[in-house]
Design a protein around this motif. Structure first.
Motif, short mmCIF file in Angstrom:
data_model
loop_
_atom_site.label_atom_id
_atom_site.label_comp_id
_atom_site.label_asym_id
_atom_site.label_seq_id
_atom_site.Cartn_x
_atom_site.Cartn_y
_atom_site.Cartn_z
N GLU A 21 -8.58 8.18 36.71
CA GLU A 21 -9.18 6.90 36.38
C GLU A 21 -10.16 6.45 37.47
O GLU A 21 -11.16 5.81 37.18
CB GLU A 21 -8.10 5.83 36.18
N THR A 22 -9.89 6.78 38.70
CA THR A 22 -10.78 6.41 39.79
C THR A 22 -12.11 7.14 39.68
O THR A 22 -13.17 6.57 39.93
CB THR A 22 -10.14 6.74 41.15
N VAL A 23 -12.09 8.39 39.29
CA VAL A 23 -13.28 9.22 39.21
C VAL A 23 -14.09 8.90 37.97
O VAL A 23 -15.32 8.89 38.00
CB VAL A 23 -12.91 10.71 39.25
N SER A 24 -13.43 8.63 36.85
CA SER A 24 -14.17 8.42 35.60
C SER A 24 -15.05 7.18 35.69
O SER A 24 -14.73 6.21 36.34
CB SER A 24 -13.21 8.33 34.42
N GLY A 25 -16.21 7.27 35.04
CA GLY A 25 -17.18 6.18 35.05
C GLY A 25 -18.59 6.73 34.92
O GLY A 25 -18.78 7.91 34.63
N LEU A 44 -18.58 10.38 33.28
CA LEU A 44 -17.30 11.09 33.28
C LEU A 44 -16.30 10.25 32.52
O LEU A 44 -15.96 9.14 32.94
CB LEU A 44 -16.81 11.31 34.72
N ASN A 45 -15.85 10.75 31.38
CA ASN A 45 -14.89 10.02 30.55
C ASN A 45 -13.47 10.31 31.02
O ASN A 45 -13.20 11.37 31.60
CB ASN A 45 -15.07 10.42 29.08
N SER A 46 -12.56 9.40 30.72
CA SER A 46 -11.17 9.56 31.17
C SER A 46 -10.46 10.68 30.41
O SER A 46 -9.40 11.12 30.85
CB SER A 46 -10.41 8.25 31.03
N ASP A 47 -11.02 11.16 29.30
CA ASP A 47 -10.41 12.29 28.58
C ASP A 47 -10.91 13.64 29.10
O ASP A 47 -10.79 14.66 28.43
CB ASP A 47 -10.67 12.16 27.08
N PHE A 50 -17.58 15.03 29.81
CA PHE A 50 -18.71 14.41 30.49
C PHE A 50 -19.96 14.55 29.64
O PHE A 50 -20.06 15.41 28.76
CB PHE A 50 -18.94 15.02 31.88
N GLU A 51 -20.93 13.68 29.93
CA GLU A 51 -22.26 13.75 29.34
C GLU A 51 -23.27 13.54 30.46
O GLU A 51 -23.06 12.69 31.31
CB GLU A 51 -22.44 12.69 28.26
N PHE A 52 -24.34 14.30 30.43
CA PHE A 52 -25.37 14.23 31.45
C PHE A 52 -26.71 14.02 30.78
O PHE A 52 -27.03 14.66 29.78
CB PHE A 52 -25.39 15.52 32.28
N LEU A 53 -27.53 13.12 31.33
CA LEU A 53 -28.89 12.87 30.84
C LEU A 53 -29.83 12.81 32.03
O LEU A 53 -29.57 12.10 33.00
CB LEU A 53 -28.96 11.55 30.07
N SER A 54 -30.90 13.58 31.94
CA SER A 54 -31.96 13.54 32.95
C SER A 54 -33.25 13.16 32.24
O SER A 54 -33.65 13.80 31.27
CB SER A 54 -32.12 14.91 33.62
N TYR A 55 -33.90 12.09 32.73
CA TYR A 55 -35.16 11.61 32.16
C TYR A 55 -36.21 11.63 33.26
O TYR A 55 -35.99 11.09 34.34
CB TYR A 55 -35.00 10.19 31.62
N LYS A 56 -37.33 12.29 32.99
CA LYS A 56 -38.41 12.37 33.97
C LYS A 56 -39.72 12.02 33.30
O LYS A 56 -40.00 12.48 32.19
CB LYS A 56 -38.51 13.77 34.56
#
Length: 140
Positions: A21-25, A44-47, A50-56
């Motif tokens: 729970e501390t890491v997720s967010g 980072l989801n608690s389950d 993860f999802e990552f998005l990079s916008y440039k």
């Protein structure tokens, strides 16, 4: 004896789940330069997903904007977050392969008594994606 064993089991489970729970967010890196911007968001989801998005968006870049997506699962061991994804995680939208990517989780120690603010961060120190290495993402 049973009470001590019960107490140890409860203590171990609490420590295990509280760490997740501390890491997720949501962690972000926002950079704005003279010729463009770069935003990266890692959720980072608690389950343990993860999802990552990079916008440039840079002046003179072709195409003028670029989006890169990734998703998969994460696992915390000690203070290292390990990212993995499977073939089912990769599709036409989520093309970023984060296998073999590792990040160090750091936060203010609960024993620290100073009023100094130390942000919770993830620093990517190992990855097959070269432009990710060295990124320091700050938790919102």
């Amino acid at each position: 004896m049973k009470q001590i064993l019960f107490f140890l089991v409860i203590l171990f489970q609490t420590a295990l789940f509280s760490q997740s729970e501390t890491v997720s967010g949501t962690y972000q890196l926002n950079f704005e330069g003279s010729n463009g911007i770069c935003n990266e968001t890692l959720t980072l989801n608690s389950d343990s997903s993860f999802e990552f998005l990079s916008y440039k968006k840079f002046d003179g870049m072709h195409p003028p904007e670029s989006y890169t997506y990734g998703k998969g699962t994460w696992e915390l061991k000690k203070n290292i977050v390990y990212f993995t994804n499977t073939e089912s995680d990769l599709d036409s939208k989520h093309t970023l392969d984060l296998n073999n990517t590792e990040a160090r989780f750091s936060t203010k120690s609960p024993r620290a008594k100073s009023s100094r603010e130390i942000p919770t961060t993830l620093r990517i120190f190992k990855s097959d994606v070269e432009w990710l290495v060295g990124r320091n993402l700050v938790k919102e």
